[in-house]
Structures are given as structure tokens and as C-alpha cells.
Design an enzyme around this catalytic site. Structure first.
Site, short mmCIF file in Angstrom:
data_model
loop_
_atom_site.label_atom_id
_atom_site.label_comp_id
_atom_site.label_asym_id
_atom_site.label_seq_id
_atom_site.Cartn_x
_atom_site.Cartn_y
_atom_site.Cartn_z
NE ARG A 88 47.72 -88.04 -56.48
CZ ARG A 88 47.11 -88.44 -55.42
NH1 ARG A 88 46.36 -89.72 -55.61
NH2 ARG A 88 47.62 -88.06 -54.16
CB THR A 89 53.63 -85.80 -59.59
OG1 THR A 89 52.31 -85.25 -59.62
CG2 THR A 89 54.61 -85.08 -60.66
CE LYS A 117 77.02 -84.40 -45.83
NZ LYS A 117 77.76 -85.16 -46.60
NE ARG A 138 55.61 -82.10 -57.09
CZ ARG A 138 54.39 -82.36 -57.15
NH1 ARG A 138 53.81 -82.90 -55.80
NH2 ARG A 138 53.39 -82.56 -58.19
CG HIS A 171 51.72 -79.54 -61.72
ND1 HIS A 171 52.78 -80.58 -62.27
CD2 HIS A 171 51.34 -80.47 -60.66
CE1 HIS A 171 52.80 -81.60 -61.59
NE2 HIS A 171 51.79 -81.66 -60.77
C1 NCD Z 1 48.90 -81.31 -57.48
C2 NCD Z 1 50.00 -80.51 -57.06
O1 NCD Z 1 50.99 -81.14 -56.50
O2 NCD Z 1 50.01 -79.49 -57.46
N1 NCD Z 1 48.94 -82.71 -57.21
C3 NCD Z 1 49.55 -83.47 -58.14
O3 NCD Z 1 50.56 -83.30 -58.95
N2 NCD Z 1 48.41 -84.26 -58.82
C4 NCD Z 1 47.64 -80.96 -56.85
C5 NCD Z 1 47.56 -80.81 -55.27
O4 NCD Z 1 48.56 -81.01 -54.44
O5 NCD Z 1 46.53 -80.30 -54.82
#
Ligand code: NCD
Length: 360
Positions: A88-89, A117, A138, A171
Site C-alpha cells: 500500500r505505502t 556491494k 522506508r 510512520h
Molecule cells: C503498516 C506498516 O508498514 O507499518 N502498513 C502500512 O504501511 N499500511 C502496518 C503493518 O505492516 O502492519
């Protein structure tokens, strides 16, 4: 006040409390430059982003509106650099960039990058900055986004960085879409005030809950209830932050007793990728922390059910068709508010509002 990140050393910057880091992250007009923490967004900025998201989603409904949006920042490119799994993200940032005409590059598999590397993260990010105008990242490593933002601000190409999830810690853009979902859900019946939000599941390791809990402290009279088995309860740092802000909150393992008062229930999955020992999470009984037909009966008619997703079995599929199930709409809200965040970061929020008021 806006402060420049290159006026401060990494050691001095990283030692600051978050409130004192914020001025280094914002632009003079109040928009974010780097997005690192939920706490750098105040109610005014959250309202501004929600209003811009509403405008973008309306404008995007027509072909002419879509073309207007795609022309806005077509001269910008974004690097999506994800060293942790995501559906999703990742896709919502990609879609947000497409909506605004921002071209994208991506690294998602470290085995295909020079980090394999032995290249340092600093050098990887510096490399991306040669080709791109924004980095969306991320990482499983707490604090890495912050370190990279500081490094970028001190390089000869100081571009903005967006934290799309950092370790178990934060997040911030998920918190933006969660707040946007709450604002939209309650806009016709009193707004985001005087509510009870119930967080359920793995609260110890779920970063989405931590970021949202901190943002909710800014809205008037929001009571927070944390429902989890004892070993997965919310961290002491969040408890202290809520105490310091004199927010009403409560920790419990009794889910059913918490449902009738809830205006929003925020379900989460078990984050077993963080287990120290194999089977650690499997040993925890989570059967009492699931939402199904019985729990639906206990929920108010105006209550909503949220989840950052992905889900496992903590929400039964039969709940999906209930009008109070908000998680799929919540997910789509993420695309719009991420588009709004990118637009504000690149300084084109006003042009979008002007188009909206002239054409819709
Ligand atoms: C979440 C995350 O990555 O922290 N997912 C997301 O970004 N919607 C929640 C999860 O992974 O449980």
C-alpha cells in the site's frame, strides 16, 4: 521559526527533542520540507493537507483536471527507496506521484542495489540525490530517515525526504491518512473532537499506532484506549507523552468492554517480523483481539473500524460489507493525502486551490 539544518551538526541535531527538531524540517510557509515525525504536523497543517486532498480528489475526476494536475510538477522526479516490504505505502506514493506528474524511480530489493556491494546508506542516498528531486524512504532501521535527511540537507543537493515508515518507531504519512480518514468520517457529526479511539492488537511494535496516538493528542478531548495482551501493550514513551499532554487514556486487555464507547476502532496485526525468538508471537493468545460479527453488534451505529492493513485474521472478512468498515476507504485516502503532502512539499498547494475555486 524556520531553521536551517546545515547550521547544526548531526550529533547536536539528533540529541534534540522532537519539538526542537521540527523548525529544521519546515519551510518558511509552514509546509514540511522533510517529513520525518508525526509530531511535526499541527492541527492547522493537518487541516491544510486534508483540504488540499479534497481538492485534488475532486480535480482528478475529470480529464482536464487530471491533465492540470499532471502538469504541475512534471519537472520533478522522486526516488522511492524501500528496504522493507510494502504494498500500500509503495503503491500509494507511486500513484500520488503519477497524479502530480512526478516521475519516479525505485529501489525495493537491496540485492539489486550497490548496498549489496557494501555501499553505505549515506552514499546510496547521495547517489539518488544526483538523479532525483525527492526521496521517499522506508527502512527497518529506527532513525535512518532522520540521518539521511540531515545528510541531504548538508549536501550540495539538499532535497526533501519523506519517511514512509522507520523501524518500529514512526510512520508519519500513515498517521496523516488516518487523521484524514477520521476528519472525513466525523465531518458531518461534530468533527474530530470529544471522541474515543480504541487501538487494538500489537501496540508494542506497530508504528502506525504510535504515530497516530501522538497526532490525536492535538485534537480536543480525544480519549485513547489501548487494548492488547500485556506483552504487546503500548510503549512507555507513548504513555509518558499522553500523560505530559494530560490526555485521557487507558490500557486494558478487555476488548469487548471497550467497544461500546468507541467512535473509532483501530485494529492492527501481530508484527511478528520483529520477534527475537522463533515462535515468540505465536505463543501469545490473540483470539480475544479480533473483530467479527459479535464485535459488530457491540459497535455504535456511528462507530468506524480502521486498520492500516495488511490484515491477517484480526478482522473477519464478513465485516468488510458493513458500512462502518472504513479500512478500504482509509487506504485510498492515503493516496490523496500523500499527493497533497508532495504538492505542499514542492510548493504548489496554492495553484491547486486556485484551479479548484475557478473550475469546480
Ligand atoms: C503498516 C506498516 O508498514 O507499518 N502498513 C502500512 O504501511 N499500511 C502496518 C503493518 O505492516 O502492519
Amino acid at each position: 521559526m524556520h531553521q536551517r539544518m546545515f547550521d547544526v551538526s548531526w550529533d547536536a541535531f539528533s540529541a534534540l527533542p522532537v519539538a526542537e527538531k521540527t523548525p529544521y524540517l519546515m519551510q518558511p510557509d509552514g509546509a514540511p520540507f522533510h517529513t520525518l515525525f508525526a509530531q511535526q504536523f499541527d492541527v492547522a497543517l493537518l487541516g491544510r493537507l486534508a483540504a488540499l486532498s479534497n481538492a485534488i480528489r475532486q480535480i482528478a475526476k475529470t480529464r482536464s483536471g487530471t491533465l492540470f494536475l499532471q502538469d504541475l510538477i512534471c519537472h520533478k522526479r522522486a526516488m522511492i527507496y524501500f528496504s522493507q516490504p510494502s504494498s500500500r505505502t509503495f503503491l500509494s506514493f507511486l500513484s500520488a506521484c503519477q497524479i502530480l506528474g512526478v516521475q519516479t524511480g525505485e529501489v525495493r530489493d537491496m540485492a539489486t542495489s550497490s548496498e549489496f556491494k557494501g555501499e553505505s546508506k549515506e552514499d546510496s542516498v547521495r547517489t539518488f540525490s544526483s538523479y532525483f528531486d525527492m526521496i521517499i524512504m522506508r527502512s527497518p532501521e529506527k532513525g535512518l530517515a532522520e540521518r539521511m535527511a540531515w545528510a541531504l540537507s548538508n549536501s550540495d543537493r539538499p532535497l526533501p525526504l519523506i519517511n514512509a515508515g522507520s523501524g518500529k518507531d514512526q510512520h508519519p504519512t500513515q498517521a496523516l491518512l488516518d487523521i484524514y480518514t477520521l476528519l472525513r468520517s466525523f465531518e458531518r457529526n461534530g468533527g474530530l473532537r470529544d471522541r474515543t479511539v480504541v487501538f487494538v492488537g500489537d501496540l508494542a511494535r506497530g508504528r502506525t499506532v504510535r504515530s497516530l496516538s501522538l497526532l490525536l493528542t492535538q485534537y480536543p478531548n480525544i480519549r485513547q484506549i489501548f487494548v492488547a495482551p500485556q506483552s504487546l501493550q503500548i510503549g512507555e514513551d507513548i504513555v509518558q507523552a499522553l500523560e505530559a499532554k494530560k490526555v485521557a487514556f487507558h490500557l486494558t486487555d478487555d476488548f469487548h468492554a471497550s467497544i461500546p464507547a468507541a467512535d473509532a476502532i483501530y485494529m492492527t496485526r501481530i508484527q511478528d517480523e520483529w520477534d527475537h525468538d522463533k515462535g515468540e508471537s505465536a505463543a501469545v493468545d490473540i483470539s480475544r483481539f479480533t473483530f467479527g460479527a459479535d464485535e459488530l453488534k457491540l459497535l455504535k451505529p456511528t462507530g468506524i473500524i480502521m486498520h492500516p492493513l495488511p490484515r491477517r485474521s484480526e478482522i473477519a472478512v464478513c465485516v468488510d460489507s458493513d458500512p462502518r468498515a472504513m479500512y478500504w476507504r482509509q487506504m485510498r485516502n492515503g493516496m490523496w493525502i500523500r499527493a497533497a503532502l508532495i504538492a505542499e512539499t514542492f510548493g504548489c498547494g496554492k495553484r491547486i486551490h486556485d484551479y479548484y475555486s475557478q473550475n469546480l
